[in-house]
Scaffold this motif. Sequence first.
Motif, PDB file in Angstrom:
ATOM      1  N   LYS A  97     -48.199  -6.603 -16.336  1.00 13.31           N
ATOM      2  CA  LYS A  97     -47.834  -6.277 -17.671  1.00 13.31           C
ATOM      3  C   LYS A  97     -49.245  -5.903 -18.509  1.00 13.31           C
ATOM      4  O   LYS A  97     -49.343  -5.527 -19.615  1.00 13.31           O
ATOM      5  CB  LYS A  97     -47.360  -7.506 -18.645  1.00 13.31           C
ATOM      6  N   PHE A 122     -48.991 -12.071 -14.650  1.00  8.84           N
ATOM      7  CA  PHE A 122     -48.509 -11.146 -15.828  1.00  8.84           C
ATOM      8  C   PHE A 122     -49.426  -9.842 -15.484  1.00  8.84           C
ATOM      9  O   PHE A 122     -49.863  -9.083 -16.404  1.00  8.84           O
ATOM     10  CB  PHE A 122     -49.076 -11.628 -17.172  1.00  8.84           C
ATOM     11  N   LEU A 159     -52.201 -16.984 -14.151  1.00 13.86           N
ATOM     12  CA  LEU A 159     -51.981 -16.155 -15.444  1.00 13.86           C
ATOM     13  C   LEU A 159     -52.019 -14.539 -15.145  1.00 13.86           C
ATOM     14  O   LEU A 159     -51.314 -13.751 -15.250  1.00 13.86           O
ATOM     15  CB  LEU A 159     -52.211 -16.362 -16.708  1.00 13.86           C
ATOM     16  N   SER A 160     -53.095 -14.398 -14.616  1.00 11.55           N
ATOM     17  CA  SER A 160     -53.527 -12.896 -13.993  1.00 11.55           C
ATOM     18  C   SER A 160     -52.620 -12.575 -13.102  1.00 11.55           C
ATOM     19  O   SER A 160     -52.237 -11.348 -12.845  1.00 11.55           O
ATOM     20  CB  SER A 160     -54.932 -12.868 -13.851  1.00 11.55           C
TER      21      SER A 160
END
Length: 114
Positions: free
Chosen positions: A90, A87, A83-84
Amino acid sequence: MNNKKILLAMIITCFVAVIVSLYLLYVHYFPLVPDATLYSLCTAGTMFDCNAVNTSAYAVLFGMPLSAWGVAFYLFFIAVILLSIIFYKKIKTITLSEIKGGVIVGVFLFTAFA
């Protein structure tokens, strides 16, 4: 070494830890005896016996074997790392170094406890 290589190394390390935890979970529920064709990989005589530790009362936390906690923990950290990566653009307030540092500290603390 750039960030992508470091994150890939972290994912590979967590994946290996998941495999080891799954093996220990199997050994917890199906203890291997010395006469069996498949003998525990980490048992070296009576002095160093993983089966004795893995089937003892100390191998259970809140009713679940520590190896089951390990599988969940390392899969969680694989998800956090992925996920890091996904995203990363963002997330402006948290740097990639902070994410890597948190994962490393978390994995170290869990491994030291288990």
